[in-house]
Design a protein around this motif. Structure first.
Motif, PDB file in Angstrom:
ATOM      1  N   LEU A  89      37.403  27.378  37.252  1.00 55.11           N
ATOM      2  CA  LEU A  89      38.252  27.177  38.430  1.00 55.11           C
ATOM      3  C   LEU A  89      39.502  28.050  38.366  1.00 55.11           C
ATOM      4  CD1 LEU A  89      38.918  25.638  41.033  1.00 55.11           C
ATOM      5  CD2 LEU A  89      39.989  23.867  39.604  1.00 55.11           C
ATOM      6  N   GLY A  90      40.133  28.098  37.198  1.00 53.40           N
ATOM      7  CA  GLY A  90      41.318  28.937  37.051  1.00 53.40           C
ATOM      8  C   GLY A  90      41.013  30.418  37.243  1.00 53.40           C
ATOM      9  N   SER A  91      39.865  30.858  36.725  1.00 50.87           N
ATOM     10  CA  SER A  91      39.492  32.271  36.878  1.00 50.87           C
ATOM     11  C   SER A  91      39.206  32.620  38.329  1.00 50.87           C
ATOM     12  CB  SER A  91      38.254  32.564  36.011  1.00 50.87           C
ATOM     13  OG  SER A  91      38.537  32.369  34.655  1.00 50.87           O
ATOM     14  N   ALA A  92      38.496  31.738  39.023  1.00 49.16           N
ATOM     15  CA  ALA A  92      38.190  32.005  40.435  1.00 49.16           C
ATOM     16  C   ALA A  92      39.448  32.022  41.281  1.00 49.16           C
ATOM     17  CB  ALA A  92      37.209  30.946  40.955  1.00 49.16           C
ATOM     18  N   MET A  93      40.381  31.106  41.010  1.00 49.46           N
ATOM     19  CA  MET A  93      41.624  31.078  41.786  1.00 49.46           C
ATOM     20  C   MET A  93      42.507  32.279  41.466  1.00 49.46           C
ATOM     21  SD  MET A  93      42.627  27.019  41.688  1.00 49.46           S
ATOM     22  CE  MET A  93      44.138  27.356  42.612  1.00 49.46           C
ATOM     23  N   ALA A  94      42.558  32.652  40.191  1.00 51.22           N
ATOM     24  CA  ALA A  94      43.398  33.802  39.815  1.00 51.22           C
ATOM     25  C   ALA A  94      42.884  35.093  40.438  1.00 51.22           C
ATOM     26  CB  ALA A  94      43.454  33.928  38.297  1.00 51.22           C
ATOM     27  N   MET A  95      41.554  35.272  40.434  1.00 48.55           N
ATOM     28  CA  MET A  95      41.000  36.487  41.031  1.00 48.55           C
ATOM     29  C   MET A  95      41.036  36.419  42.555  1.00 48.55           C
ATOM     30  SD  MET A  95      39.642  39.483  40.411  1.00 48.55           S
ATOM     31  CE  MET A  95      38.976  39.493  38.748  1.00 48.55           C
ATOM     32  N   GLY A  96      40.790  35.257  43.116  1.00 48.52           N
ATOM     33  CA  GLY A  96      40.750  35.132  44.563  1.00 48.52           C
ATOM     34  C   GLY A  96      42.099  35.299  45.244  1.00 48.52           C
ATOM     35  N   THR A  97      43.166  35.057  44.524  1.00 53.25           N
ATOM     36  CA  THR A  97      44.510  35.209  45.092  1.00 53.25           C
ATOM     37  C   THR A  97      45.176  36.524  44.690  1.00 53.25           C
ATOM     38  OG1 THR A  97      45.428  33.970  43.213  1.00 53.25           O
ATOM     39  CG2 THR A  97      44.866  32.719  45.187  1.00 53.25           C
ATOM     40  N   THR A  98      44.417  37.412  44.081  1.00 50.22           N
ATOM     41  CA  THR A  98      44.978  38.689  43.634  1.00 50.22           C
ATOM     42  C   THR A  98      45.121  39.651  44.809  1.00 50.22           C
ATOM     43  OG1 THR A  98      44.018  38.435  41.438  1.00 50.22           O
ATOM     44  CG2 THR A  98      44.647  40.654  42.103  1.00 50.22           C
ATOM     45  N   GLU A  99      46.334  40.076  45.070  1.00 53.21           N
ATOM     46  CA  GLU A  99      46.625  41.040  46.147  1.00 53.21           C
ATOM     47  C   GLU A  99      47.992  41.654  45.885  1.00 53.21           C
ATOM     48  OE1 GLU A  99      46.852  41.299  51.046  1.00 53.21           O
ATOM     49  OE2 GLU A  99      46.599  39.366  50.043  1.00 53.21           O
ATOM     50  N   GLU A 100      48.086  42.933  46.120  1.00 54.18           N
ATOM     51  CA  GLU A 100      49.360  43.633  45.927  1.00 54.18           C
ATOM     52  C   GLU A 100      49.441  44.814  46.890  1.00 54.18           C
ATOM     53  OE1 GLU A 100      52.136  45.604  42.378  1.00 54.18           O
ATOM     54  OE2 GLU A 100      50.021  45.109  41.997  1.00 54.18           O
TER      55      GLU A 100
END
Length: 234
Positions: A89-100
């Motif tokens: 869950l943490g990995s999916a949320m960390a990657m899914g919210t990645t934007e810059e």
């Protein structure tokens, strides 16, 4: 007894004494043999009564450590599933919210980077999301194994699905790790430049998400091992 009956009709006293002695010796030997057979049967019955409860007690004492082992493994399996679900869950949320978004010279040009730009990162998010959903749904069945230690068929089914989820999480983490490596190091032969100098926050988020995913894959390996141990006890 037949000798004794014939001796009653004899007129000779010497012959009568011999027949009486033979009759007495025959009856004594027969009584002794009967007593010996009776004592032998009684000894066998006594031994059977003594050894029966001991053997059953030994079998029950042998079964007690196995049940204790299965109970401990079932509790460990439940805790490991929670850890693996948290990692995916943490990995999916960390990657899914990645934007810059970073500006270029001149300032009117903006470059945006997000996980959906790369199919490998999208697959990473999907794989970890599916694994997380599966691990959460498997928690009731894992808790059932704590109550019913004798369940075996359901353990085998969980081992099969756990193996599939392990392959899925490992594939997603491996493909994402290859892209993250290229983002950090680049590849001069393929003219792929490292972008982490410009997209620093993007690379940090993607790198951090890999840690949780590989940790979840390792926990899934432990889950499969514990399930195999519990199944082998029966």
């Amino acid at each position: 007894m037949a000798v004794c009956r014939r001796s009653l009709f004899s007129n000779n006293s010497t012959e009568l004494a011999k027949h009486y002695a033979a009759c007495h010796a025959s009856s004594s030997s027969q009584n002794y043999s009967k007593f010996w057979r009776f004592s032998k049967k009684a000894t066998q019955i006594t031994k059977g009564m003594k050894t029966g409860p001991l053997e059953s007690g030994e079998s029950s004492s042998d079964a007690t450590p196995a049940k204790l082992m299965i109970s401990v493994v079932a509790v460990l399996d439940f805790m490991l599933r929670i850890l693996a679900a948290a990692g995916t869950l943490g990995s999916a949320m960390a990657m899914g919210t990645t934007e810059e978004t970073v500006p270029l010279f001149p300032q009117s040009i903006l470059l945006n980077a997000e996980y959906s730009d790369l199919p490998m990162f999208t697959f990473f998010v999907i794989a970890n999301s599916v694994a997380c959903a599966y691990l959460v749904l498997s928690l009731p069945l894992s808790f059932y194994h704590i109550i019913r230690t004798a369940a075996k068929s359901s353990r085998i089914i969980l081992v099969m699905f756990d193996t599939v989820m392990l392959a899925l999480v490992t594939a997603g983490a491996s493909t994402a790790a290859a892209i993250v490596y290229l983002a950090h190091k680049g590849n001069a032969n393929a003219n792929w430049f490292a972008i982490c100098q410009q997209f620093n926050s993007f690379c940090e988020h993607t790198s951090g998400s890999l840690i949780g995913s590989f940790a979840a894959a390792f926990v899934l390996i432990l889950i499969i091992i514990t399930s195999a141990i519990a199944s082998s006890q029966w």
